[in-house]
Design a protein around this motif. Structure first.
Motif, short mmCIF file in Angstrom:
data_model
loop_
_atom_site.label_atom_id
_atom_site.label_comp_id
_atom_site.label_asym_id
_atom_site.label_seq_id
_atom_site.Cartn_x
_atom_site.Cartn_y
_atom_site.Cartn_z
N ASN A 195 -16.31 -2.29 -4.32
CA ASN A 195 -15.49 -1.87 -5.45
C ASN A 195 -14.42 -0.91 -4.96
OD1 ASN A 195 -14.55 -1.41 -8.04
ND2 ASN A 195 -16.05 0.17 -8.47
N PRO A 196 -13.37 -1.43 -4.31
CA PRO A 196 -12.35 -0.54 -3.74
C PRO A 196 -11.59 0.07 -4.84
CG PRO A 196 -11.81 -2.85 -3.28
CD PRO A 196 -13.08 -2.82 -4.02
N MET A 206 0.85 -1.20 0.00
CA MET A 206 0.00 0.00 0.00
C MET A 206 0.88 1.25 0.00
SD MET A 206 -2.67 1.30 2.94
CE MET A 206 -1.32 1.65 4.09
N ASN A 207 1.93 1.23 0.82
CA ASN A 207 2.84 2.36 0.90
C ASN A 207 3.70 2.49 -0.36
OD1 ASN A 207 2.55 3.74 3.64
ND2 ASN A 207 2.51 1.57 4.15
N VAL A 208 4.03 1.37 -1.00
CA VAL A 208 4.74 1.42 -2.28
C VAL A 208 3.87 2.13 -3.32
CG1 VAL A 208 5.53 -0.01 -4.23
CG2 VAL A 208 6.22 -0.59 -1.89
N MET A 253 -5.58 -0.89 1.00
CA MET A 253 -6.10 -0.49 2.31
C MET A 253 -7.46 -1.14 2.57
SD MET A 253 -7.43 3.23 3.57
CE MET A 253 -8.92 2.98 2.60
N GLN A 254 -8.36 -1.02 1.60
CA GLN A 254 -9.71 -1.59 1.76
C GLN A 254 -9.65 -3.10 1.95
OE1 GLN A 254 -12.81 -0.61 2.05
NE2 GLN A 254 -12.37 1.55 2.03
N THR A 307 -1.01 -0.17 7.83
CA THR A 307 -0.08 0.76 8.46
C THR A 307 0.45 1.73 7.42
OG1 THR A 307 0.58 -0.96 10.00
CG2 THR A 307 2.05 0.93 9.80
N VAL A 308 0.22 3.01 7.66
CA VAL A 308 0.73 4.05 6.77
C VAL A 308 2.09 4.49 7.31
CG1 VAL A 308 0.35 6.37 5.84
CG2 VAL A 308 -1.60 4.83 6.20
#
Length: 183
Positions: free
Chosen positions: A182-183, A18-20, A62-63, A73-74
């Motif tokens: 639908n993320p 997610m962070n990438v 994230m979803q 985790t951000v």
């Protein structure tokens, strides 16, 4: 009752991805600013839209983590890479970022397979397909610039390329339209 449906290893790995994706968004934003600063309004607009698409990828991760009972985790983002030297350098860097991201997605698929987490494996197949599209898009940028003349392209060729990329349809979903289905 524990309702978490992800291993801690996968939860951490998906959060990292997610962070990438957020970093990718950050990178395309920086490249878009560079393009705008160099008078390439269309290319800039194209890169800004791509930045938004990368952010949408982060939201998908994230979803998914949240939907599986985990907590994403951000983390802090590294600084965006330095400005490209020219359009060839910019498009080559775009391609390299996508190849590196594909490799990260493949490692996630392998991890999900090893853990026999078929829901996560299935979720990641969307990203496998997406990375094919992303790499193809980056290769097309490189090819279009070569056809225009590369670093020795005429002003007219660069104007046409810039205009064409600025008018390229935007297929990115917007974050405000995302739902749990639908993320």
């Amino acid at each position: 009752m524990n309702t978490k449906r992800l291993s801690s290893t996968l939860e951490e790995a998906l959060s990292k991805q997610m962070n990438v994706e957020l970093y990718q968004s950050h990178t395309y934003l920086a490249y878009g600013i560079w393009a705008s600063d160099n008078g390439y309004a269309g290319i800039s607009n194209f890169l800004f839209r791509h930045s938004q698409e990368e952010r949408e990828h982060a939201i998908k991760f994230m979803q998914y983590i949240l939907n599986r009972g985990g907590k994403p985790t951000v983390t802090a983002l590294a600084s965006a890479p330095g400005d490209p030297q020219n359009l060839t350098d910019c498009f080559n860097k775009v391609f390299q970022h996508e190849v590196e991201n594909t490799e990260k997605i493949y490692r996630l698929v392998e991890l999900a397979f090893d853990e026999k987490d078929w829901a996560t494996w299935n979720f990641l197949q969307w990203f496998v397909k997406e990375q094919i599209e992303e790499e193809t898009l980056a290769m097309d940028l490189i090819d279009k610039l070569k056809i225009a003349g590369g670093d020795k392209a005429s002003d007219e060729s660069l104007f046409t390329l810039d205009k064409t990329l600025g008018e390229t349809p935007d297929d990115a979903d917007l974050a405000r339209d995302a739902t749990s289905e639908n993320p």
